[in-house]
Design an enzyme around this catalytic site. Structure first.
Site, PDB file in Angstrom:
ATOM      1  N   HIS A   2       0.807  -1.231   0.000  1.00 11.19           N
ATOM      2  CA  HIS A   2       0.000   0.000   0.000  1.00 11.19           C
ATOM      3  C   HIS A   2       0.828   1.263   0.000  1.00 11.19           C
ATOM      4  CE1 HIS A   2      -1.757  -3.308   2.406  1.00 11.19           C
ATOM      5  NE2 HIS A   2      -2.715  -3.165   1.518  1.00 11.19           N
ATOM      6  N   GLY A  62      -7.575  12.232   7.451  1.00  8.16           N
ATOM      7  CA  GLY A  62      -8.267  11.145   6.759  1.00  8.16           C
ATOM      8  C   GLY A  62      -8.172  11.280   5.246  1.00  8.16           C
ATOM      9  N   ARG A  66      -3.007   4.192  -4.612  1.00 11.30           N
ATOM     10  CA  ARG A  66      -4.455   4.431  -4.410  1.00 11.30           C
ATOM     11  C   ARG A  66      -4.776   5.901  -4.174  1.00 11.30           C
ATOM     12  NH1 ARG A  66      -7.627  -0.471  -2.295  1.00 11.30           N
ATOM     13  NH2 ARG A  66      -6.240  -2.144  -2.873  1.00 11.30           N
ATOM     14  N   ARG A 101      -2.863  11.685  14.455  1.00 12.00           N
ATOM     15  CA  ARG A 101      -4.038  11.826  13.586  1.00 12.00           C
ATOM     16  C   ARG A 101      -4.612  13.219  13.771  1.00 12.00           C
ATOM     17  NH1 ARG A 101      -8.968  11.024  11.433  1.00 12.00           N
ATOM     18  NH2 ARG A 101     -10.743  11.162  12.846  1.00 12.00           N
ATOM     19  N   VAL A 102      -4.865  13.881  12.669  1.00 12.55           N
ATOM     20  CA  VAL A 102      -5.490  15.210  12.700  1.00 12.55           C
ATOM     21  C   VAL A 102      -6.800  15.099  11.927  1.00 12.55           C
ATOM     22  CG1 VAL A 102      -3.509  16.704  13.118  1.00 12.55           C
ATOM     23  CG2 VAL A 102      -3.864  15.850  10.824  1.00 12.55           C
ATOM     24  N   SER A 110     -11.490  15.048  12.076  1.00 11.66           N
ATOM     25  CA  SER A 110     -12.684  15.746  12.533  1.00 11.66           C
ATOM     26  C   SER A 110     -13.534  14.755  13.323  1.00 11.66           C
ATOM     27  CB  SER A 110     -13.474  16.305  11.348  1.00 11.66           C
ATOM     28  OG  SER A 110     -13.902  15.245  10.535  1.00 11.66           O
ATOM     29  N   GLU A 168     -15.695   9.628  16.081  1.00 11.03           N
ATOM     30  CA  GLU A 168     -14.941   9.605  14.824  1.00 11.03           C
ATOM     31  C   GLU A 168     -14.775   8.135  14.453  1.00 11.03           C
ATOM     32  OE1 GLU A 168     -12.173   7.777  16.435  1.00 11.03           O
ATOM     33  OE2 GLU A 168     -10.821   9.034  15.245  1.00 11.03           O
ATOM     34  N   GLU A 183     -11.467   6.272  13.606  1.00 11.22           N
ATOM     35  CA  GLU A 183     -10.112   5.736  13.403  1.00 11.22           C
ATOM     36  C   GLU A 183      -9.270   5.482  14.659  1.00 11.22           C
ATOM     37  OE1 GLU A 183     -11.243   8.487  11.693  1.00 11.22           O
ATOM     38  OE2 GLU A 183     -11.620   7.509   9.773  1.00 11.22           O
ATOM     39  N   SER A 214     -16.470  19.109  13.979  1.00  8.41           N
ATOM     40  CA  SER A 214     -17.013  19.600  12.705  1.00  8.41           C
ATOM     41  C   SER A 214     -18.538  19.590  12.683  1.00  8.41           C
ATOM     42  CB  SER A 214     -16.497  18.735  11.562  1.00  8.41           C
ATOM     43  OG  SER A 214     -16.903  17.394  11.767  1.00  8.41           O
ATOM     44  N   ARG A 230     -14.320  25.757   8.681  1.00  6.52           N
ATOM     45  CA  ARG A 230     -13.520  24.556   8.916  1.00  6.52           C
ATOM     46  C   ARG A 230     -12.050  24.886   8.816  1.00  6.52           C
ATOM     47  NH1 ARG A 230     -16.364  19.005   7.148  1.00  6.52           N
ATOM     48  NH2 ARG A 230     -18.428  19.693   7.652  1.00  6.52           N
TER      49      ARG A 230
HETATM   50  N1  HPA Z   1     -19.621  10.408  12.903  1.00  5.99           N
HETATM   51  C1  HPA Z   1     -18.517   9.735  12.598  1.00  5.99           C
HETATM   52  N2  HPA Z   1     -17.394  10.325  12.255  1.00  5.99           N
HETATM   53  C2  HPA Z   1     -17.375  11.657  12.214  1.00  5.99           C
HETATM   54  C3  HPA Z   1     -18.500  12.420  12.497  1.00  5.99           C
HETATM   55  C4  HPA Z   1     -19.676  11.761  12.867  1.00  5.99           C
HETATM   56  O1  HPA Z   1     -20.708  12.390  13.146  1.00  5.99           O
HETATM   57  N3  HPA Z   1     -18.157  13.724  12.348  1.00  5.99           N
HETATM   58  C5  HPA Z   1     -16.877  13.755  11.971  1.00  5.99           C
HETATM   59  N4  HPA Z   1     -16.383  12.507  11.889  1.00  5.99           N
END
Ligand code: HPA
Length: 238
Positions: free
Chosen positions: A5, A21, A44, A88-89, A91, A179, A181, A203, A217
């Site tokens: 990968h 991500g 990828r 990891r950065v 949301s 989140e 991960e 977010s 954002r």
């Molecule tokens: N769910 C899962 N992952 C996320 C979300 C969420 O509402 N918001 C940002 N990442």
């Protein structure tokens, strides 16, 4: 040379790798924050770059979405590329009513609905936790910037569209946000004897249904990035 990968040769990654991500976000981070960034992986379209930040070598590579994806990339970075620190950065969606949009949250630990840790064959439940040095360094860097970050547990979920509708139950145990991960990343760091930390920008809110408009954002994202890059610089001194 590389892995299934990752086409980068060994030695192509810095000791600290930041992981958003989204591959386009990795490109944006490299172009915006790093000096002399060069593309080291594009298998990828999962773009990885290595450059410098304030003179410190730093890499940035996307994790993709979800625990299987970050599980693969973080395993290879720790085991084949001798990376020491993954930050990891990302949301996250707020579960706690105390969180506001744009808050930058640090994941001290990760609860999960995933069976990722099953592979380790443990006789009980493993607690995926952040590396303490990375966490205390990140908190110190944030405070230096005048930010007091919420620190606590996140929920790493396998499902974004949860048909059971029970995500908010995790709030009963003080879970801050959701989140997809961190639990796998923290398991992999523990197994490899390396360090990991997740920093997330809020977010959206599962409490109020609000979402950050795209323009906003960017600002909170910049603050999160400056914290993560500050940690990379501090770790190079340790
Ligand atoms: N769910 C899962 N992952 C996320 C979300 C969420 O509402 N918001 C940002 N990442």
């Amino acid at each position: 040379m590389g892995t299934p990968h990752n086409e980068a040769p060994q030695g192509a990654f810095a000791k600290t790798v930041l992981m958003p991500g989204d591959p386009l976000r990795a490109k944006f981070i490299a172009e915006t924050f790093l000096t002399d960034a060069r593309l080291v992986n594009n298998v990828r379209g999962v773009q990885g770059y290595t450059g410098t930040y304030q003179g410190t070598p730093v890499s940035v590579m996307a994790s993709g979405m979800g625990m299987p994806s970050i599980g693969i990339y973080s395993h290879e970075l720790f085991h084949f590329y001798d990376v020491d620190n993954i930050i990891r950065v990302g949301s996250a969606g707020a579960i706690s009513p105390k969180l506001k949009l744009r808050d930058v949250v640090m994941a001290q630990g990760a609860c999960t609905d995933s069976d990722y840790a099953h592979q380790f064959g443990l006789p009980g439940t493993f607690a995926p936790i952040a590396d303490f040095t990375l966490l205390e360094t990140a908190v110190a860097v944030a405070r230096r910037m005048g930010v007091e970050p919420p620190v606590g547990s996140l929920l790493s979920s396998d499902v974004f569209y949860n048909k059971a509708g029970n995500t908010m139950d995790w709030g009963k145990m003080g879970v801050l946000a959701i989140e997809m991960e961190t639990a796998a990343l923290y398991c992999n760091a523990a197994e490899a004897g390396k360090r990991a930390l997740t920093i997330c920008t809020i977010s959206d809110s599962l409490v109020t249904g609000e979402e950050l408009p795209p323009a906003d954002r960017q600002t909170s994202f910049t603050q999160m990035m400056e914290i993560a890059l500050g940690v990379a610089v501090e770790m190079a001194k340790k």
